[in-house]
Design an enzyme around this catalytic site. Structure first.
Site, PDB file in Angstrom:
ATOM      1  N   ASP A  13      24.774 -45.799 -37.325  1.00  0.00           N
ATOM      2  CA  ASP A  13      23.740 -44.777 -37.572  1.00  0.00           C
ATOM      3  C   ASP A  13      23.400 -44.633 -39.045  1.00  0.00           C
ATOM      4  O   ASP A  13      22.297 -44.211 -39.396  1.00  0.00           O
ATOM      5  CB  ASP A  13      24.189 -43.433 -37.015  1.00  0.00           C
ATOM      6  CG  ASP A  13      24.036 -43.445 -35.501  1.00  0.00           C
ATOM      7  OD1 ASP A  13      24.942 -43.961 -34.832  1.00  0.00           O
ATOM      8  OD2 ASP A  13      22.977 -42.999 -35.015  1.00  0.00           O
ATOM      9  N   ARG A  36      17.334 -41.866 -28.151  1.00  0.00           N
ATOM     10  CA  ARG A  36      18.523 -41.861 -29.010  1.00  0.00           C
ATOM     11  C   ARG A  36      18.824 -43.291 -29.429  1.00  0.00           C
ATOM     12  O   ARG A  36      18.220 -44.253 -28.949  1.00  0.00           O
ATOM     13  CB  ARG A  36      19.718 -41.139 -28.361  1.00  0.00           C
ATOM     14  CG  ARG A  36      19.887 -41.237 -26.894  1.00  0.00           C
ATOM     15  CD  ARG A  36      20.393 -42.551 -26.358  1.00  0.00           C
ATOM     16  NE  ARG A  36      21.494 -43.110 -27.100  1.00  0.00           N
ATOM     17  CZ  ARG A  36      21.740 -44.404 -27.161  1.00  0.00           C
ATOM     18  NH1 ARG A  36      20.953 -45.289 -26.533  1.00  0.00           N
ATOM     19  NH2 ARG A  36      22.745 -44.867 -27.835  1.00  0.00           N
ATOM     20  N   GLY A  37      19.802 -43.402 -30.370  1.00  0.00           N
ATOM     21  CA  GLY A  37      20.056 -44.696 -30.998  1.00  0.00           C
ATOM     22  C   GLY A  37      19.227 -44.711 -32.277  1.00  0.00           C
ATOM     23  O   GLY A  37      18.020 -44.423 -32.242  1.00  0.00           O
ATOM     24  N   ALA A  38      19.895 -45.050 -33.392  1.00  0.00           N
ATOM     25  CA  ALA A  38      19.253 -44.877 -34.706  1.00  0.00           C
ATOM     26  C   ALA A  38      17.862 -45.535 -34.817  1.00  0.00           C
ATOM     27  O   ALA A  38      16.892 -44.863 -35.205  1.00  0.00           O
ATOM     28  CB  ALA A  38      20.196 -45.376 -35.797  1.00  0.00           C
TER      29      ALA A  38
HETATM   30  O1  MRU Z   1      24.090 -39.969 -30.246  1.00  0.00           O
HETATM   31  P1  MRU Z   1      23.429 -41.299 -30.058  1.00  0.00           P
HETATM   32  O2  MRU Z   1      23.417 -41.742 -28.630  1.00  0.00           O
HETATM   33  O3  MRU Z   1      22.055 -41.346 -30.696  1.00  0.00           O
HETATM   34  O4  MRU Z   1      24.346 -42.309 -30.856  1.00  0.00           O
HETATM   35  C1  MRU Z   1      23.980 -43.652 -30.887  1.00  0.00           C
HETATM   36  C2  MRU Z   1      24.920 -44.526 -31.604  1.00  0.00           C
HETATM   37  O5  MRU Z   1      25.915 -44.089 -32.130  1.00  0.00           O
HETATM   38  C3  MRU Z   1      24.523 -45.959 -31.719  1.00  0.00           C
HETATM   39  O6  MRU Z   1      25.633 -46.788 -31.717  1.00  0.00           O
HETATM   40  C4  MRU Z   1      23.754 -46.165 -33.030  1.00  0.00           C
HETATM   41  O7  MRU Z   1      22.695 -45.246 -33.120  1.00  0.00           O
HETATM   42  C5  MRU Z   1      23.223 -47.532 -33.176  1.00  0.00           C
HETATM   43  S1  MRU Z   1      21.903 -47.837 -32.048  1.00  0.00           S
HETATM   44  C6  MRU Z   1      21.333 -49.400 -32.293  1.00  0.00           C
END
Ligand code: MRU
Length: 351
Positions: A240, A49-51
């Site tokens: 994201d 996870r994380g964009a």
């Molecule tokens: O649902 P997630 O854990 O994928 O959400 C992640 C986030 O909201 C992060 O802040 C975002 O993806 C940026 S990661 C560098």
């Protein structure tokens, strides 16, 4: 980074391994990705996870899942595109997912009808690896630009996890924090727990603690208190998808933190690699927001249900922080300031 040498994505001898983030902080377990179902499931269930990490994993996962033994070129193209569409449909908000898949599709379409299977497979492998290497470089750069905004002794509030494990390496908004530590600067981080999936508690607290960084875990509803007590000098968060006007979608709860920061006169910095800026999306209102199973709110991390069974729920995974609350946008190409329509376009279009 000195202390924390962990990447959630390993691509070694053509094997793709992902750190299963749903098992943190208790266990550090890597899972192997081979099929389209494996990568779809890993993204959907937030094992990766994380964009930025989602984009990288999707590109490598697509490459792994394609049946490169199909000799008929039209059938191979069908296999490739069907799998690309399927993987891209796993989560809607992080634009890095469709951005990475689109990059792979463009390279496939440009190459597919001029070369043999082995060459085609190699070209696509190179593209997926480039996406990963660019992500590492971008995160490192964001760390350097971000560090210019931090000072010795600062208190920083962050929400969710935009750290090392949300990218291939280094992180976006936590990259400068890791870099500060490496340079011997003292920074104190307050990590929102980030309900309902607890990325702040399970991941940010784990990552920063492991790196020897001073981190204090708070519940989401304590942000106003720590700000009012003068403990916070800056807020840093990831993103994201950022629309052309600077509205930025990030983990649910980010918008509230931004509004509070404005009230207390605290700068609010969003860290956004250019792969997360979507100039085709005009404003935040056009960003698709993922809605997840409501049981995540009261069931997933608890031994017993924390609400009456079958209770009505609303569980949007992201919210959109309006551009007016964002003090600056840190990218790997520099720091953008309002008006964002101009500054973001300039950064994205710059070579
Ligand atoms: O649902 P997630 O854990 O994928 O959400 C992640 C986030 O909201 C992060 O802040 C975002 O993806 C940026 S990661 C560098």
């Amino acid at each position: 980074m000195a202390k924390l040498d962990i990447s959630p994505i390993k691509f070694e001898s053509d094997r793709l391994l992902l750190l299963d983030q749903t098992r943190l902080p208790g266990e550090e377990v890597f899972i192997e990705i081979e099929t389209q179902e494996d990568i779809y499931d890993a993204i959907k269930k937030l094992k990766v996870r994380g964009a930025p990490a989602i984009g990288v994993a999707a590109a490598l996962g697509l490459w792994k899942s394609v049946d490169w033994t199909i000799n008929d070129r039209k059938k191979l193209a069908l296999d490739f595109h069907e799998k690309a569409d399927y993987i891209a449909s796993s989560r809607p908000t992080a634009v890095n997912l469709e951005w990475a898949i689109n990059r792979m599709c463009r390279v496939f379409d440009d190459t597919a009808f001029g070369v043999g299977n082995d060459k085609l497979r190699d070209v696509l492998r190179t593209e997926a690896v480039s996406i990963m290497e660019e992500d590492i470089k971008a995160s490192k750069k964001m760390g350097e630009y971000g560090l210019s905004l931090l000072k010795e002794g600062m208190g920083i509030l962050t929400h969710c996890n935009a750290g090392t494990i949300a990218t291939t390496k280094y992180g976006t908004c936590l990259a400068p924090v890791h870099l500060a530590k490496e340079k011997g600067m003292k920074i104190k981080v307050f990590a929102d727990e980030t309900r309902p999936l607890l990325q702040g508690a399970r991941l940010t607290a784990w990552e920063l603690d492991k790196a020897g960084i001073d981190v204090t875990l708070i519940c989401d509803n304590m942000a106003a208190t720590v700000m009012s007590q003068g403990k916070i000098d800056a807020v840093v968060v990831g993103c994201d998808r950022m629309a052309a006007n600077g509205d930025g979608a990030n983990k649910i709860g980010t918008m509230g933190v931004a509004i509070l920061a404005k009230e207390y006169g605290i700068p609010f910095y969003m860290f956004v690699p250019t792969s997360t800026i979507d100039l085709n999306t005009k404003t935040g209102a056009d960003i698709p927001i993922e809605e997840r199973d409501g049981e995540e709110i009261y069931k997933m991390w608890y031994a017993k249900d924390m609400a009456p069974k079958g209770i009505k729920t609303f569980n949007p995974a992201f919210d959109v922080t309006p551009a007016k609350y964002i003090t600056a946008v840190v990218t790997e190409r520099g720091i953008a300031y309002p008006p964002y329509e101009e500054s973001l376009k300039k950064l994205v279009e710059q070579e």
